[in-house]
Design a protein around this motif. Structure first.
Motif, PDB file in Angstrom:
ATOM      1  N   VAL A 170       0.720  -1.214  -0.007  1.00  0.00           N
ATOM      2  CA  VAL A 170      -0.058   0.169   0.125  1.00  0.00           C
ATOM      3  C   VAL A 170       0.704   1.319  -0.119  1.00  0.00           C
ATOM      4  O   VAL A 170       0.698   2.293  -0.458  1.00  0.00           O
ATOM      5  CB  VAL A 170      -1.044  -0.034   1.143  1.00  0.00           C
ATOM      6  CG1 VAL A 170      -1.822   1.285   1.438  1.00  0.00           C
ATOM      7  CG2 VAL A 170      -2.057  -0.910   1.138  1.00  0.00           C
ATOM      8  N   PHE A 171       1.833   1.272   0.626  1.00  0.00           N
ATOM      9  CA  PHE A 171       2.625   2.479   1.176  1.00  0.00           C
ATOM     10  C   PHE A 171       3.632   2.751  -0.409  1.00  0.00           C
ATOM     11  O   PHE A 171       3.744   3.979  -0.779  1.00  0.00           O
ATOM     12  CB  PHE A 171       3.928   2.236   2.030  1.00  0.00           C
ATOM     13  CG  PHE A 171       4.522   3.553   2.201  1.00  0.00           C
ATOM     14  CD1 PHE A 171       3.959   4.799   2.896  1.00  0.00           C
ATOM     15  CD2 PHE A 171       5.826   3.843   1.924  1.00  0.00           C
ATOM     16  CE1 PHE A 171       4.848   5.860   3.261  1.00  0.00           C
ATOM     17  CE2 PHE A 171       6.497   4.816   1.979  1.00  0.00           C
ATOM     18  CZ  PHE A 171       6.076   6.163   2.733  1.00  0.00           C
ATOM     19  N   THR A 172       3.824   1.583  -1.202  1.00  0.00           N
ATOM     20  CA  THR A 172       4.518   1.824  -2.633  1.00  0.00           C
ATOM     21  C   THR A 172       3.434   2.639  -3.488  1.00  0.00           C
ATOM     22  O   THR A 172       3.912   3.351  -4.201  1.00  0.00           O
ATOM     23  CB  THR A 172       5.087   0.881  -3.073  1.00  0.00           C
ATOM     24  OG1 THR A 172       6.007   0.133  -1.935  1.00  0.00           O
ATOM     25  CG2 THR A 172       5.823   0.776  -4.373  1.00  0.00           C
ATOM     26  N   TYR A 216       0.938   4.240  -2.703  1.00  0.00           N
ATOM     27  CA  TYR A 216       0.808   5.666  -2.232  1.00  0.00           C
ATOM     28  C   TYR A 216       1.946   6.687  -2.806  1.00  0.00           C
ATOM     29  O   TYR A 216       1.434   7.692  -3.372  1.00  0.00           O
ATOM     30  CB  TYR A 216       0.771   5.626  -0.782  1.00  0.00           C
ATOM     31  CG  TYR A 216       0.960   7.147   0.007  1.00  0.00           C
ATOM     32  CD1 TYR A 216       0.046   7.948  -0.107  1.00  0.00           C
ATOM     33  CD2 TYR A 216       2.297   7.670   0.296  1.00  0.00           C
ATOM     34  CE1 TYR A 216       0.506   9.306   0.559  1.00  0.00           C
ATOM     35  CE2 TYR A 216       2.572   8.417   0.935  1.00  0.00           C
ATOM     36  CZ  TYR A 216       1.740   9.628   1.076  1.00  0.00           C
ATOM     37  OH  TYR A 216       1.852  10.779   1.537  1.00  0.00           O
ATOM     38  N   LYS A 217       3.219   6.112  -2.593  1.00  0.00           N
ATOM     39  CA  LYS A 217       4.194   7.051  -3.089  1.00  0.00           C
ATOM     40  C   LYS A 217       4.023   7.081  -4.743  1.00  0.00           C
ATOM     41  O   LYS A 217       4.553   8.114  -5.246  1.00  0.00           O
ATOM     42  CB  LYS A 217       5.536   6.370  -2.841  1.00  0.00           C
ATOM     43  CG  LYS A 217       5.828   6.533  -1.420  1.00  0.00           C
ATOM     44  CD  LYS A 217       7.363   6.039  -1.181  1.00  0.00           C
ATOM     45  CE  LYS A 217       7.425   4.526  -1.583  1.00  0.00           C
ATOM     46  NZ  LYS A 217       8.959   4.209  -1.332  1.00  0.00           N
ATOM     47  N   ARG A 258       1.572   7.462  -6.578  1.00  0.00           N
ATOM     48  CA  ARG A 258       0.599   8.184  -6.863  1.00  0.00           C
ATOM     49  C   ARG A 258       0.190   9.824  -6.475  1.00  0.00           C
ATOM     50  O   ARG A 258       0.139  10.590  -7.017  1.00  0.00           O
ATOM     51  CB  ARG A 258      -0.789   7.620  -6.546  1.00  0.00           C
ATOM     52  CG  ARG A 258      -1.155   6.183  -6.943  1.00  0.00           C
ATOM     53  CD  ARG A 258      -2.252   5.610  -6.606  1.00  0.00           C
ATOM     54  NE  ARG A 258      -2.293   3.946  -6.927  1.00  0.00           N
ATOM     55  CZ  ARG A 258      -3.457   3.355  -6.914  1.00  0.00           C
ATOM     56  NH1 ARG A 258      -4.396   4.081  -6.167  1.00  0.00           N
ATOM     57  NH2 ARG A 258      -3.330   2.065  -7.078  1.00  0.00           N
ATOM     58  N   ILE A 259       1.009   9.843  -5.002  1.00  0.00           N
ATOM     59  CA  ILE A 259       0.430  11.078  -4.371  1.00  0.00           C
ATOM     60  C   ILE A 259       1.298  12.305  -5.132  1.00  0.00           C
ATOM     61  O   ILE A 259       0.618  13.311  -4.884  1.00  0.00           O
ATOM     62  CB  ILE A 259       1.070  10.895  -2.911  1.00  0.00           C
ATOM     63  CG1 ILE A 259       0.537  12.217  -2.161  1.00  0.00           C
ATOM     64  CG2 ILE A 259       2.479  10.746  -2.942  1.00  0.00           C
ATOM     65  CD1 ILE A 259      -0.972  12.289  -1.966  1.00  0.00           C
TER      66      ILE A 259
END
Length: 459
Positions: free
Chosen positions: A276-278, A280-281, A283-284
């Protein structure tokens, strides 16, 4: 109905290894690799051990990296050495690039010094370069060979080569001087010199070790090659890139373009295997950029707030105009980006593309404006709205101009990116929409202000 994975699980639980071996011999290794994904880690290892030794290396190269790591952790050092030594060098390198560092360390520690040196040499090539995806398992011989000598050489070495359909001819300094198809060798008299029948000069197609893999794929596609030779800076033959790797490159590059067109940071992992964190990175950053850039759209609307409140019908048309402009821009940018990627469109074609898109935009814009005028007029009759007919004209004029501007921007930005050595795929989707939205509003409110000042629209 019972799946093959469930059947294998059942046979393993009943220790019916002979039945499993019989099934594995009859199946394609690619299909077996697909089934492995539905088995438990323990079952994966047991199935791998039941495979014939002659096909285990080929089978291993088709497995997912997680399954490969699981198998490497479970097998002995001697089994690991046999496995890596039996793999084609490009498959071994691909495997090592995907697995954790501890697995790489163990593999390199239990291979021969020759194989280890080869693997390390391949790992030093830049990512996505021709050198990083090539293999050294090709058929090559001096151009001074006779056809008889060449065929004898192929017979002795063919089992260890990844492909023998095209043979590569070198001079005394190992420089690539020509290619000769196996078929041509077979039908030519045995005493003929290879140099007299090989393709050379302008017919010789090759790439350099540092060439980008996308360029390699384009060359292979252009010339319909099953394999393409790779040379170093001194034109010495160092390897070949085969069609299976070229297909993988095309797939990877297309996936990367799609991700960039959605303004996503490209990821090497499959979606379900990306945490999930990848995600997030990835896309954000662009989401923040687009959110901030939308400030301009908000400021434009705020600047005309008084007119929007005073004139019925102006506000209701905003979403339709913005959507239409964004859709038009996305349509043409998608075509231009794909054309640039395939080489069908070049930077020098810009004015041809722009002129064509302006004509298409005028046709589309006039059609949309005419249909929209009728639509708005019918809604007014049905609802009894007090919207002035002159407002309809403003909306339709703005729509026509927005379509023309959107298509001009949609074809211009990707080509500008290409000119600046950026990826044209970045100039698509959300990026085009954000720019076109702001310009569409400026055009719309510009016409509205003009009609108000001329007294055409009563405030």
């Amino acid at each position: 109905m019972e799946t093959l994975a469930e059947l294998f699980s059942k046979l393993l639980a009943d220790n019916k290894f002979s039945a499993i071996k019989e099934m594995l011999v009859e199946m394609n290794i690619v299909d077996i690799a697909a089934i492995m994904e539905d088995l438990t880690p323990e079952e994966q290892v047991r199935i791998f051990r039941l495979l014939p030794k002659s096909s285990s290396a080929d089978f291993f190269s088709y497995l997912d990296s997680d399954i490969q790591s699981n198998i490497v952790d479970a097998i002995t050092n001697s089994e690991l050495k046999f496995l890596v030594e039996d793999m084609f060098i490009d498959d071994a390198v691909d495997f090592l690039e995907e697995v954790p560092a501890n697995v790489v360390t163990r593999v390199l520690a239990h291979t021969s010094s020759e194989t280890r040196d080869l693997i390390n040499r391949f790992l030093q090539y830049p990512d996505n370069s021709a050198g990083s995806i090539m293999t050294i398992e090709m058929v090559s011989f001096p151009d001074t060979y006779t056809v008889k000598q060449a065929i004898e050489h192929i017979r002795k070495t063919a089992l260890d080569k990844e492909t023998i359909y095209t043979c590569y001819c070198t001079d005394g300094k190992r420089k690539l001087v020509g290619t000769v198809p196996l078929r041509r060798l077979i039908v030519t008299p045995e005493d003929t010199l290879v140099k007299d029948i090989m393709y050379d000069d302008d017919q010789l197609i090759f790439v350099n070790t540092l060439d980008d893999q996308e360029e390699v794929a384009n060359i292979a596609k252009k010339y319909d090659l099953l394999s393409i030779p790779v040379v170093d800076k001194e034109q010495r033959l160092v390897g070949i890139i085969t069609i299976d790797d070229i297909v993988d490159v095309i797939e990877d590059e297309n996936t990367e373009d799609f991700e960039k067109m959605a303004l996503l940071h490209p990821s090497d992992d499959e979606y379900l295997k990306t945490n999930v964190f990848t995600l997030y990175k990835n896309r954000i950053v662009w989401l923040l950029i687009l959110m901030v850039s939308a400030t301009f759209t908000g400021q434009i609307i705020e600047g005309f707030e008084d007119k929007l409140a005073a004139i019925a019908g102006l506000t209701a048309a905003i979403p339709m105009l913005m959507d239409t402009g964004g859709n038009c821009g996305n349509q043409v940018s998608t075509l231009v980006i794909r054309g640039l990627a395939l080489g069908d469109i070049k930077i020098s074609d810009y004015f041809k593309v722009l002129w064509k898109e302006i004509r298409v935009a005028l046709l589309c814009g006039l059609t949309l404006a005419a249909v929209n005028y009728v639509r708005m007029f019918v809604i007014k009759l049905i609802t009894g709205s007090t919207v002035q007919n002159s407002t309809f004209v403003v909306v339709c004029l703005a729509m026509l101009c927005a379509v023309v501007v959107a298509k001009a921007i949609g074809c211009s930005l990707p080509m500008l990116a290409k000119l600046l050595h950026l990826d044209p795929a970045l100039m698509a989707g959300p990026m085009i929409t954000t720019i076109v939205d702001a310009l569409t509003l400026l055009i719309y409110f510009g016409f509205a202000t003009l009609f108000i000042n001329l007294g055409v629209i009563a405030v």
